[in-house]
Structure formats: C-alpha cells, structure tokens
Design a protein around this motif. Structure first.
Motif, PDB file in Angstrom:
ATOM      1  N   ASN A 196      40.610  42.063  38.602  1.00  0.00           N
ATOM      2  CA  ASN A 196      41.700  41.293  39.173  1.00  0.00           C
ATOM      3  C   ASN A 196      41.781  41.505  40.679  1.00  0.00           C
ATOM      4  O   ASN A 196      41.484  42.594  41.176  1.00  0.00           O
ATOM      5  N   PRO A 197      42.197  40.480  41.445  1.00  0.00           N
ATOM      6  CA  PRO A 197      42.371  40.661  42.891  1.00  0.00           C
ATOM      7  C   PRO A 197      43.386  41.765  43.179  1.00  0.00           C
ATOM      8  O   PRO A 197      44.436  41.844  42.526  1.00  0.00           O
ATOM      9  N   LEU A 198      43.086  42.602  44.143  1.00  0.00           N
ATOM     10  CA  LEU A 198      43.964  43.726  44.452  1.00  0.00           C
ATOM     11  C   LEU A 198      45.190  43.302  45.252  1.00  0.00           C
ATOM     12  O   LEU A 198      46.238  43.926  45.177  1.00  0.00           O
ATOM     13  N   LEU A 199      45.052  42.248  46.047  1.00  0.00           N
ATOM     14  CA  LEU A 199      46.163  41.797  46.876  1.00  0.00           C
ATOM     15  C   LEU A 199      46.692  40.465  46.370  1.00  0.00           C
ATOM     16  O   LEU A 199      45.917  39.572  46.002  1.00  0.00           O
ATOM     17  N   ASN A 200      48.008  40.337  46.364  1.00  0.00           N
ATOM     18  CA  ASN A 200      48.609  39.042  46.080  1.00  0.00           C
ATOM     19  C   ASN A 200      49.111  38.435  47.389  1.00  0.00           C
ATOM     20  O   ASN A 200      48.908  39.001  48.471  1.00  0.00           O
ATOM     21  N   ALA A 201      49.787  37.310  47.314  1.00  0.00           N
ATOM     22  CA  ALA A 201      50.221  36.618  48.537  1.00  0.00           C
ATOM     23  C   ALA A 201      51.164  37.473  49.361  1.00  0.00           C
ATOM     24  O   ALA A 201      51.152  37.413  50.596  1.00  0.00           O
ATOM     25  N   GLN A 202      51.987  38.279  48.707  1.00  0.00           N
ATOM     26  CA  GLN A 202      52.941  39.112  49.439  1.00  0.00           C
ATOM     27  C   GLN A 202      52.236  40.241  50.178  1.00  0.00           C
ATOM     28  O   GLN A 202      52.490  40.474  51.364  1.00  0.00           O
ATOM     29  N   THR A 203      51.360  40.960  49.489  1.00  0.00           N
ATOM     30  CA  THR A 203      50.679  42.065  50.151  1.00  0.00           C
ATOM     31  C   THR A 203      49.702  41.570  51.211  1.00  0.00           C
ATOM     32  O   THR A 203      49.427  42.271  52.185  1.00  0.00           O
ATOM     33  N   ILE A 204      49.188  40.355  51.053  1.00  0.00           N
ATOM     34  CA  ILE A 204      48.372  39.770  52.127  1.00  0.00           C
ATOM     35  C   ILE A 204      49.226  39.519  53.360  1.00  0.00           C
ATOM     36  O   ILE A 204      48.803  39.781  54.494  1.00  0.00           O
TER      37      ILE A 204
END
Length: 869
Positions: free
Chosen positions: A722-730
C-alpha cells in the motif's frame, strides 16, 4: 530541578539586572562608525580574528562581516562567500520584538518558519523549518561546534513529524553576538543533518562591559499572553590576555487563548453530526460554558538560561577556550476538554488535561587551539551536551482505574491496575526522555601557495561522536488500564536505552587558480555503527568579473541517518473518545501494518547565484537552489478503525472502553518509514541599501525574499503493497510551508531617535484536512465508498491565503547608557484563516495547525528598556 532554577536565579542576581539582546546602539548608523559587539570580542588576543560587523546592517565605516560558516578560509567576508551566507546581528533580533529566538529568526529571515501550533508535547519545544524541510534536516552549530538536540520528539502527524531538533530557545539569547545562516547543503563540511542549511550561533566574547534590558508585552487584542523577559550579560578580563563573559536570562509567558466554542457543549448539533461524547444535548446536562475547551492556545512557559564563555592564553601560540550553557524550562500545554460525564467523581464540571515539561538542557564545550605547529593552525575540542525532560500530565484522570472493568488480579488482561481500582490520581509522570551527545573534534588548517603561485587553504580533520537516547517508563497510573487522559505514559515495554558511535574524517581545499576565481572542494567520510558508511562531497566556485559583479555555484550530496528517536520511539495520545498510536518501526505491531527497518536519507543539492553591487552602498544577492531528497523519513502506514485498534492493543496498550465501538474511526496508528522522495526548488534574494541623509538622519533599507516549492517525486509502498503517504501526509511535505515569504525592513535613525518598520508577506499554504464531527454521517468518500467523516483517504483542501504583517518599533536614547523602545508586532491583528465548522475538530480546531504561515496569536504590543555600561 527547582534548586537548579534557584541557583540560576541567584546567578542572574549577581549580574544585577536583566537584559534581552544588545540594544539598537550596536547598529546605529552614526557617523562615529562604531563596531558592533563582535568587533571588540574578536579583536582580543585569544581570538586572533578580524573585527566583525553586521552584514545586513553594516556600520557607516563600511566594514563588513567576516564569516566562519561555510568556509575554512580566513578573513572571508559574507559578501565574498563562495556559498550564500546571511549574517543576522543580535540588534536585528532584538528589533524583531520577539522574546523567543526561534520567533525572532522567523521575523527577520524569510527562509525560516515555525508551525502555527504544536500538538501534545510538540507544543513544548521550539523548532524551525528551513526551506520547507523538516527540522531534523537543519544543522545548528554554536561557535562552529555541533549542538545537541532535544529529547522531546514530535510524535503527532504533521510537517515536523519525528523531529528532535535543536531547541534554540534554550540558548541564552543575550549571549548571542550574531547568527550566520549558510543557505546551502553542507554535509561534506559538517556531517549529517546539514541538508536544508546550517545555522551557526556566534556568542559574545567581550572582556568588559555590562548590558541589561527588560521587556514586557501582551497580545492586546485577546487580552492574554502576557510575557516578560529580564536579561543581563557582561564581561571581565582573565588576567591580561583572557576573558570571561557571563549571560543570564529569565523568561515567562502566560497562555494565549483563542476564543472558541466546543461542539460537544452546545445544546444542539446539525443533522448527521457525530454525537459520540456530546454532552450539551443530553437531558439534564449541567450547563458548562461553551468556551471551556482551551486547546487552541499557546503554552505557559517559564525559562531560565545561563551562558559562560571564556578564553585564556596558555602560551604565546596556544589558547584555551570554552563555552558552558544551561537552560531550565517549565512549560504547560492545555489539551482537549473532557466533558463532565468522563470522570464525574473527580471533575463534575469536566476537565482539561495539562501536559507539562520539566526540562534541563546543558552543554559544555572545551578546547585548545594554536598556531605555528609545523606551519599549521589547529583546534582540538571536546563537547558534551544533553537534554533531559520529565513529561507530566496533570489535571487528568485514569478513567480505566475508575471504571467497572478495572481489575487488580491478572496483569495480562485489559484494565489491570497495580495501583488499585475505584480511584485515580490527578497527575502522573508520563515518561522521561534524555538525548545526549559527546563529540570530539580535531581540525587542522594551513595557508600556502601551490608552486608559489596559487593561494590555497588546506583544512582537514576528524570527529568522533557518541549519541545516546533514553526513554524511562512513566508511573504506573500513566499507562495502566488505558492510561491518563491527554497523554498515555510510556509503558516498560516502550522504554529503553540506545546508543551509537559515528566516526568521521574530512578534507577541504579552498584555492584561487585564477585571481578572480575561487574554488572550494570538500569531501567527508562517516561511519555510523547502526547505519553504515557514507561519502559526501561538495564543489563550490565563485568568479568575480568586477568588484561589483560575481557569480557562484555549488554542487553537493548529503546523508542523514535515522535518529535514535526515529528508530525506537513510540507513544499513545488519548482523546476523549479517540486515540492515536505511534508504533516503533521495529515492533511486530508496526510490521503487521507494513513497516520495515529505516535506512538513511540521501540528498543531492545544487545552487547558483549572482552577487551585485550596482551602486555604492547597494548590495544584492540572488541564488536559486534545488534539493533532491531520497528515502525521506516520514509518517507512514496510517490506518484507522479496527486495524489501528488491533495494532495499538498489540503494543500492550488498553484503549478507552466503549469508545472503540461508538467511534472506531477516531483511532489511528502509524509508524516511521522511508516513505517519500521529494524535490525542493526555490530562490533566495537579499538586498540592502544604505542612505546617508546628512542632517535628516540615516536610513537602511533591506529586503529578503524566499520562494520555495517542494514536490513529491516518489511515494513509497509498505511491505503490504500500500502507498505509505496519503493526500494529507503528502501536503505536510509539499504545501504546508509558505510558497513565498518576503521581509521588507526600514531602519531609520536621527539624533537620539530610531524607528524600525517591517512588512512581512507570507505566501499561501495548502492543507488537506480531515472531515470532523460535524460532517454528516451520510457523506461518502468517493474513492473507497466509506464514510467521509474521519476518512484517511478523502480530505478537504484548505488554503491559507497570503497575509501581510506590519511591525513597528520606536526607540529613544537617554544619554550614553539608556535606551527605551515601544513597539507592536502585527499591528492590525492578522490571523490565519479559520477552517469551516465541519473541518474543525470539536469546533475548537479553528486553524490549520500544520501550516507555517502567520502566527495565531495576532497583535502583540511591547516595551523594552536597555542599559549599557
């Protein structure tokens, strides 16, 4: 600890009164051409260095700063530097009107910013972000020596996640002569951390004089946040050829409160709101003031700092020197209000837990340096520094100990309490941190000519550094049976002691192959006992076409090993009906979420610029830069709901009973990961113009501009794919720092009067915010078909539009020794934009706290008195 504070207060009494920073006289543009305080100290026989003056506010004699940062060459001035260096004098910092060094830097230097509001214990430690990067990626030196970092890790999600920065506020502000900021990657010169840049604090070394000042002020528009600072510093001779300079400081600030209304206390709620924990709508609810929740506030803080700087000749060619600093801090941060139904036996009207820190911060640098050893200058030094802090939660309760599920018989089961059941302490030590560093340096330098034709400075040396990190478990009520409200303490399984050794060697060649061409080549090898080897290099060049036009460029690579805290820290933050767990990256619980062992960050940097003097007294510098960072250590594996609850419980924590069923999306878990690669690009422009207006006084105009943009170039995958970063953490990495920042300053002196006017424009920040309790339950995230409220997939974009701040200070000198100033920062009370009600947690999270734009405390009015003898 209280005894240490008393001893420090007594030491300040010896200095007779207290002072902030050197007064404006140090930089008055008078025709007398007086040098600032560095000039006197650096001219001593012990220092054997040229006189110094502020680069950005040079005295009328035309002298300019001689720098020690970013070069091993001697007599190098700031405007002649191969890499861009900005010199900020103590008088400039004083004219910022800020009592904290970190906040003063943000007022006068555009590439440095601080977060609007820290969360949990992150609010108790000051940290800076340079060029939009993490505080861990900024190296702080004091007199060219590495400074130890804080033990207080930023545990909550956000741009500063995982950082254990140098807390600049624990350095006595009145001990500072000036600060040199190297705006370039410098890992090849100084080692790990020097990625975004280097901040080098240069201390006072005068052997005479006494400087005192007192400042007080408040956030007048809100009627809170009153503060004061009392400082004094002075020097004396040690024999005929030595010096001793003492600096003492006492600082206090009250809480600043933002008036908000807690959704849970209102007698109504919009349709579809999350009613978990709501109190005001219950039949027979006790009427509680709607503004009882004070979490949107600044900490109350009392701090005492002491600095002892000394030097003495041993022989004609050998000097002994040292610097000792000590700081003590007591600070308190208010947490979310708990409604009366949480612990009615203890708090029938509800309560707000308070996280406190009792901190002792100290460092001792000792060294011997000399010259004419087979033609070489040399410097042998050792330094030991540590930051120790007890984290205590007070005005709290362990609701598990009060609940019916509490039991005292089976330690392996939930809600076990070794302290008994049916009662709860109202305060407990949650944990103790200690971050320590012992560093030994040998630096050797020689100037000579290659083939009797090419001037060259050869510098080389070695370093050994021992880093130590300790976590001591909290008191049992802080972590057993669910832990104390506000901040659950560290359990024994989360405690431990860790250390590592770092060995380094470097070489730096600075030479002039042509009269107008300067080339600097640096290389460094480092071995970390836990992270392996790294080789870093740097190539810088500058060409002066004329005395008014020059160009320069730098290419370098860097390396930042994961800190001991990033590798081993864990924590649990407990809300009224929620919890957030940071899992140790090596734990089985984190591995079930996809965690893997951390590896070092690696960077490549390039910059290039032009230095111009189009008119006499008019100086301009412009530098573009690019920083590529691979394998950035960031927040990763963020999950909510049942998976998070299972991972937190696997760590041995007990969660609030019932809340896991009524509000499962309120529980999250995450860990450290090498989750991102980024590219940061920007430009720094600095200009200053000095006008002699003869009988109408003198005017110094200056401008600083930073334009900065960070983009995500790679989003890593967890072990589960799974991607480690979502839109918020990006967004934390890419858009929560101002896109641009400009500082315009005018400093005018005439007769005994001086006026400083500053205009600062903060560019836009963009956050991706979580949908909160007033988001309708029926709203669906289109990306996964699940509830929008509390989603970690769908977020709301929120923009803090650009803001202008206006600061003004007016001063008057009485005779030779006294100076009085009054001023106002943010005269027009500009605040960050408020977020919509459905994005404001419980209605009190009214600002995007991750943003590093304008401060939330609005207008600040102050007065200051200086005395110099």
């Amino acid at each position: 600890m209280r005894r240490r504070a008393s001893l420090l207060t007594a030491s300040l009494g010896v200095l007779s009164a207290m002072a902030c920073m050197p007064d404006a006289r140090a930089e008055t543009l008078s025709t007398k051409g007086k040098h600032d305080s560095a000039s006197k100290s650096q001219a001593t026989a012990v220092q054997k260095a040229p006189k110094k003056a502020s680069h950005r506010a040079r005295v009328i004699s035309g002298e300019e700063s001689v720098i020690v940062t970013g070069t091993h060459a001697v007599n190098r001035k700031a405007r002649d530097s191969t890499s861009p260096v900005t010199v900020i004098s103590a008088a400039e910092l004083a004219r910022s009107g800020q009592l904290n060094l970190t906040e003063a830097l943000t007022r006068v230097y555009p590439a440095i910013n601080i977060q609007t509001r820290g969360s949990d214990t992150g609010a108790l430690t000051a940290s800076i972000r340079m060029r939009g990067l993490n505080p861990n990626q900024v190296l702080v030196l004091v007199d060219g020596k590495r400074r130890h970092v804080t033990g207080n890790v930023v545990q909550n999600p956000g741009p500063q996640f995982g950082s254990t920065p140098v807390d600049l506020n624990m350095i006595p502000a009145n001990a500072i002569d000036h600060i040199e900021v190297l705006e370039d990657g410098a890992a090849a010169m100084y080692g790990s951390d020097a990625i975004a840049g280097v901040v080098n604090v240069i201390t006072k070394k005068q052997d005479h004089g006494l400087n005192m000042s007192a400042q007080t002020g408040a956030n007048a528009y809100a009627g809170s946040g009153w503060n004061y600072q009392l400082n004094a510093d002075g020097g004396m001779k040690l024999g005929r050829d030595g010096y001793l300079h003492l600096s003492g400081q006492i600082y206090h600030t009250d809480h600043f409160f933002t008036n908000t209304e807690d959704h849970r206390l209102l007698p109504y709620a919009p349709p579809g709101a999350n009613l978990s924990g709501y109190y005001g709508i219950l039949p027979g609810a006790i009427k509680v003031p709607y503004n009882s929740n004070k979490i949107t506030s600044t900490p109350e803080e009392t701090r005492e700092n002491l600095g002892i700087d000394f030097g003495k000749k041993v022989t004609e060619n050998i000097d002994f020197y040292g610097l000792i600093t000590y700081g003590h801090r007591h600070a308190e941060a208010i947490q979310n209000y708990r409604v009366p139904s949480i612990a009615p036996s203890l708090y029938p009207l509800g309560f707000s837990p308070i996280e406190t820190i009792e901190e002792n911060d100290y460092q001792a640098n000792l060294g011997v340096k000399g010259s004419h050893l087979f033609g070489f200058d040399w410097d042998l030094s050792t330094l030991y520094g540590a930051d120790e802090e007890d984290i205590i939660t007070k005005n709290t309760a362990n609701t598990g100990m009060l609940g019916a599920s509490c039991q005292t018989t089976d330690r392996s089961k939930a809600y076990f309490s070794s302290q008994g059941c049916g009662y709860s302490p109202t305060s407990a030590r949650a944990q103790t941190y200690r971050n320590a560093m012992w560093t030994n340096n040998l630096d050797i330098r020689r100037n000579f000519k290659i083939a009797d034709a090419v001037p060259m400075t050869l510098a080389f040396g070695g370093q050994h550094r021992l880093e130590m990190y300790d976590i001591v478990a909290g008191e049992a009520p802080a972590y057993e049976a669910g832990g104390t409200q506000g901040y659950a303490g560290a359990a024994p399984q989360n405690a431990g002691s860790w250390s590592r050794n770092i060995w380094a060697a470097y070489i730096d060649d600075d030479f002039h192959p042509l009269p107008k061409l300067d080339v600097d080549l640096a290389g460094r090898f480092e071995h970390y006992t836990d992270s392996g080897n790294t080789e870093n290099g740097k190539v810088s060049a500058r060409y002066d076409f004329t005395k008014r036009i020059a160009v320069r460029a730098t290419f370098s690579n860097g390396f930042r090993a994961p800190t001991l805290a990033e590798q081993h820290y864990s924590a649990l933050s407990v809300g009224p009906t929620s919890a957030s767990g940071l899992l140790p990256v090596a734990s089985e619980a984190a591995k079930t979420l996809g965690a893997s062992a951390l590896k070092p960050e690696r960077s490549t940097s390039a910059s290039g610029g032009v230095v111009l003097e189009p008119l006499p007294n008019f100086h301009v510098e412009a530098d573009v830069y690019q920083i590529n960072l691979r394998d950035r250590i960031v927040q990763g594996g963020s999950v909510v709901g049942a998976q998070a609850i299972a991972a937190i419980e696997q760590m041995g924590y007990t969660l609030p009973g019932g809340a896991t069923l009524s509000n499962p999306t309120g529980f999250s878990a995450y860990y450290f990961s090498n989750g991102a690669s980024t590219r940061t690009q920007g430009i720094d422009i600095k200009a200053d113009y000095r006008l002699r207006l003869r009988r109408f006084g003198n005017l110094l105009l200056s401008m600083g501009l930073n334009i900065n943009r960070t983009r995500l170039t790679h989003n890593g995958l967890s072990a589960t794919g799974n991607p480690l970063l979502n839109a918020q953490t990006i967004s934390y990495l890419t858009s929560e720092s101002p896109r641009s920042k400009i500082v315009l300053n005018a400093y005018y002196t005439i007769g005994n009067w001086d006026v400083n006017l500053r205009q600062t424009r903060y560019g836009e920040t963009v956050g991706m915010l979580t949908y909160q309790d007033w988001t309708p339950a029926s709203a669906i995230c289109p990306l996964n078909g699940r509830a929008l409220r509390g989603s970690n997939t769908c977020f709301a974009q929120f923009k803090n539009t650009p803001r202008w701040l206006t600061d003004l200070e007016v001063g008057y000198r009485f005779g030779e020794h006294w100076h009085v100033a009054v001023g106002a920062n943010n005269i027009f009370n500009i605040r960050p934009r408020k977020v919509p009600a459905n994005l404001a947690s419980y209605g009190v999270g009214i600002y995007d706290s991750a943003s590093a734009q304008v401060p939330m405390n609005g207008g600040y009015y102050f007065g200051r008195v200086n005395a110099n003898f």
